[in-house]
Design a protein around this motif. Structure first.
Motif, PDB file in Angstrom:
ATOM      1  N   LYS A 158       0.826  -1.208   0.000  1.00 37.26           N
ATOM      2  CA  LYS A 158       0.000   0.000   0.000  1.00 37.26           C
ATOM      3  C   LYS A 158       0.858   1.255   0.000  1.00 37.26           C
ATOM      4  O   LYS A 158       0.555   2.239  -0.654  1.00 37.26           O
ATOM      5  N   ARG A 159       1.926   1.198   0.775  1.00 34.28           N
ATOM      6  CA  ARG A 159       2.814   2.363   0.847  1.00 34.28           C
ATOM      7  C   ARG A 159       3.354   2.738  -0.525  1.00 34.28           C
ATOM      8  O   ARG A 159       3.581   3.907  -0.819  1.00 34.28           O
ATOM      9  N   LEU A 160       3.600   1.716  -1.352  1.00 33.50           N
ATOM     10  CA  LEU A 160       4.253   1.990  -2.627  1.00 33.50           C
ATOM     11  C   LEU A 160       3.346   2.723  -3.610  1.00 33.50           C
ATOM     12  O   LEU A 160       3.816   3.192  -4.639  1.00 33.50           O
ATOM     13  N   HIS A 161       2.054   2.838  -3.303  1.00 31.45           N
ATOM     14  CA  HIS A 161       1.200   3.663  -4.159  1.00 31.45           C
ATOM     15  C   HIS A 161       1.605   5.129  -4.053  1.00 31.45           C
ATOM     16  O   HIS A 161       1.389   5.912  -4.955  1.00 31.45           O
ATOM     17  N   PHE A 162       2.174   5.465  -2.898  1.00 35.49           N
ATOM     18  CA  PHE A 162       2.550   6.856  -2.670  1.00 35.49           C
ATOM     19  C   PHE A 162       4.067   6.966  -2.517  1.00 35.49           C
ATOM     20  O   PHE A 162       4.692   6.124  -1.889  1.00 35.49           O
ATOM     21  N   GLY A 163       4.631   8.024  -3.083  1.00 33.82           N
ATOM     22  CA  GLY A 163       6.031   8.330  -2.816  1.00 33.82           C
ATOM     23  C   GLY A 163       6.060   9.546  -1.922  1.00 33.82           C
ATOM     24  O   GLY A 163       5.090  10.313  -1.879  1.00 33.82           O
ATOM     25  N   LEU A 164       7.151   9.729  -1.183  1.00 36.53           N
ATOM     26  CA  LEU A 164       7.237  10.909  -0.330  1.00 36.53           C
ATOM     27  C   LEU A 164       8.634  11.516  -0.411  1.00 36.53           C
ATOM     28  O   LEU A 164       9.634  10.819  -0.249  1.00 36.53           O
ATOM     29  N   VAL A 165       8.653  12.801  -0.697  1.00 37.55           N
ATOM     30  CA  VAL A 165       9.915  13.536  -0.695  1.00 37.55           C
ATOM     31  C   VAL A 165       9.904  14.426   0.540  1.00 37.55           C
ATOM     32  O   VAL A 165       8.989  15.215   0.742  1.00 37.55           O
ATOM     33  N   PHE A 166      10.936  14.253   1.376  1.00 37.48           N
ATOM     34  CA  PHE A 166      10.948  14.925   2.674  1.00 37.48           C
ATOM     35  C   PHE A 166      11.580  16.317   2.587  1.00 37.48           C
ATOM     36  O   PHE A 166      12.423  16.584   1.720  1.00 37.48           O
TER      37      PHE A 166
END
Ligand SMILES: Nc1ncnc2c1ncn2[C@@H]1O[C@H](COP(=O)(O)OP(=O)(O)OP(=O)(O)O)[C@@H](O)[C@H]1O
Ligand SMILES: [Mg+2]
Lengths: 271, 233
Positions: free
Chosen positions: A90-98
């Motif tokens: 599920k996490r891999l549906h979203f990417g996050l740039v900090f």
């Protein structure tokens, strides 16, 4: 139903309710900008989407697929924590740039991009195949993809550099490339330029603009009002854990309805 | 007493010094890791129990801990030292002296150093920013993969300087073993100074053993630190 549907997200830390029912939707290829003053819950919202936090209530659906349902919160939370594999998927549906890049300092640029996909590819392999993975066709194509992504953010020639040898702007571009290599459906940014010197923000914003041109679906938390205005398809203004105002950039920036939005925008102009 | 005799005797002591050193490291490092994870555990009773234990161990002299391990079992047995029995067993089976005392020394050293290492490990792990963990999570990595591929190396780099200090201190702490009669390097040297006619120079000579040992370790750690200097935070 829209591509991404977020409904009624609530999140408390102890007794303080940080998100008080957040609803929004987003179509594929659209860019959503989230603005709002410090402490309004923007980061928490992104973290809920990436499952770094688990919303107490509310649902997240992507592509008609219910990813998260906080109604059965206790049960869902337990299920998600224990069923690690499902949660990771599920996490891999979203990417996050900090905001702080969070590059892996002991890996060079290419190593930063390859670490997660390599480990993931190796998971399904036998011990022997794993040993020789670096010689496999799969790894070669993975590497090719990573290099192509680096080229996209204009850092191909820095592939062997370590993060400490790069400027802040370059580091953030590597972080964007690292997120892109995982092929997320939606790429989230949490104030991607806030930790940068003013003269370095341009190169990062340029990369995000180019991503928009190639139809990447993005959610960008930002303090760069001008950028939000000309890149976003939708803008959300958050205050105290609620969406105070939402609409197209013309609507939110041009004719804000709420008094809070007006005074926030005015305070931003004076900066 | 010739130079050769003294050298032979000091090497005998130095062998014990080295044994204590190696055994302590080999057991205290993994044990220290276990304690470190315990100190960071979410299970509060375990965490606080370990906290108090580590505080006590680090708060009292190692020599006292050696005495406690060596003499405390006698409480159950009218003051008869349990370790003397072990001494005898070692003597009959292997023909060596002070085997029990040696074991008691090992136990004390392992517990003591495991606690010091645990605090260093804990600091090292906690010193890795939360962001590193989260960056791994959003890339779909498991907690295990994150520890092994992201945290571990950074921790090793971080703790190498404090660990080198501690390990070099260990070399010199091994001398405390002679407080319960283990004839390590210094006691071997001192024995020459208390016979008739007394020989003083072996005491100076024994220092050379430590200097060489510590010198080699310093070179080794310097090399490791250089190897890991390819990146900065
Ligand atoms: N893990 C946490 N535990 C307790 N409180 C938290 C936690 N994370 C966030 N908060 C609180 O939630 C509120 C919203 O935080 P959040 O970081 O989402 O705001 P933000 O809109 O991103 O602000 P900024 O613009 O400063 O980044 C803040 O008051 C913060 O103190
Ligand atoms: Mg924030």
């Amino acid at each position: 139903m829209a591509y991404l549907e977020v409904n009624g997200i609530r999140k408390s830390f102890g007794k303080t309710e940080v998100l008080k029912g957040i609803d929004f939707s987003l179509e594929q290829g659209e860019v959503l900008a989230i603005i709002g003053s410090s402490g309004s819950g923007k980061t928490t919202l992104l973290r809920c989407l990436n499952f770094l936090e688990f919303a107490d209530e509310g649902t997240i659906s992507l592509n008609d697929d219910l990813l998260y349902d906080g109604v059965s919160e206790a049960a869902a939370k337990k299920k998600l924590k224990n069923n690690d594999k499902l949660l990771r998927k599920k996490r891999l549906h979203f990417g996050l740039v900090f905001q702080q890049f969070n590059l892996f300092p002991h890996k060079n640029v290419l190593g930063n991009l390859l670490l997660a996909p390599t480990l993931m590819a190796k998971e399904d392999l036998s011990f022997k195949q794993r040993l020789h993975f670096e010689k496999s066709q799969e790894f070669a194509s993975l590497k090719e993809r990573a290099l192509a992504t680096l080229d996209r953010v204009g850092l191909l020639e820095k592939k062997d550099f370590y993060p400490c040898q790069l400027s802040g702007g370059q580091q953030q571009r590597v972080a964007i490339a690292r997120a892109l290599v995982m092929n997320p459906d939606i790429l989230c940014f949490d104030e991607p330029t806030s930790a940068l010197d003013p003269e370095l923000t341009g190169e990062v914003l340029k990369v995000i603009r180019e991503l928009k041109d190639s139809d990447t679906t993005m959610i960008v938390v930002t303090h760069e009002m001008e950028f939000a205005r000309d890149v976003a398809d939708k803008v959300i203004y958050m205050a105290n854990g609620v969406i105070e105002e939402a609409g197209t950039p013309e609507e939110v920036f041009g004719r804000p309805q709420s008094e809070k939005t007006k005074s926030f925008l005015a305070s931003r102009k004076n900066l | 007493m010739t130079f050769f005799d003294v050298t032979q005797s000091l090497f005998g002591g130095f062998a014990l010094t080295c044994l204590i050193f190696v055994f302590t490291l080999v057991v205290a490092i993994p044990l220290g890791m276990v304690i470190a994870f315990g100190l960071m555990s979410k299970f509060k009773p375990l965490k606080y129990l370990l906290k108090v234990f580590v505080w006590i161990i680090r708060g009292i002299p190692l020599m006292l801990q050696i005495f406690i391990v060596y003499f405390a079992p006698g409480i159950l047995n009218d003051g008869v030292n349990f370790w003397n029995e072990v001494d005898k067993w070692f003597y009959f089976n292997f023909g060596v002296d002070a085997g029990g005392a040696f074991i008691a020394v090992l136990i004390s050293f392992i517990i003591n150093y495991a606690c010091y290492f645990a605090v260093i490990f804990k600091g090292g792990i906690e010193g890795i920013s939360r962001g590193q963990n989260e960056a791994g999570l959003v890339l779909g990595m498991t907690k295990r993969q994150i520890f092994r591929h992201i945290v571990l190396f950074q921790v090793i780099k971080k703790i190498t300087p404090p660990m080198s200090n501690e390990i070099i201190t260990l070399v010199k702490d091994t001398a405390l073993a002679n407080s319960i009669g283990v004839v390590e390097t210094i006691l071997a040297a001192k024995n020459f100074a208390t016979t008739f006619p007394p020989l003083i120079w072996p005491i100076f000579y024994s220092g050379v053993f430590y200097l060489v040992f510590v010198g080699l370790l310093t070179l080794l750690f310097g090399f490791l630190e250089k190897k890991m200097a390819f990146y900065k935070e």
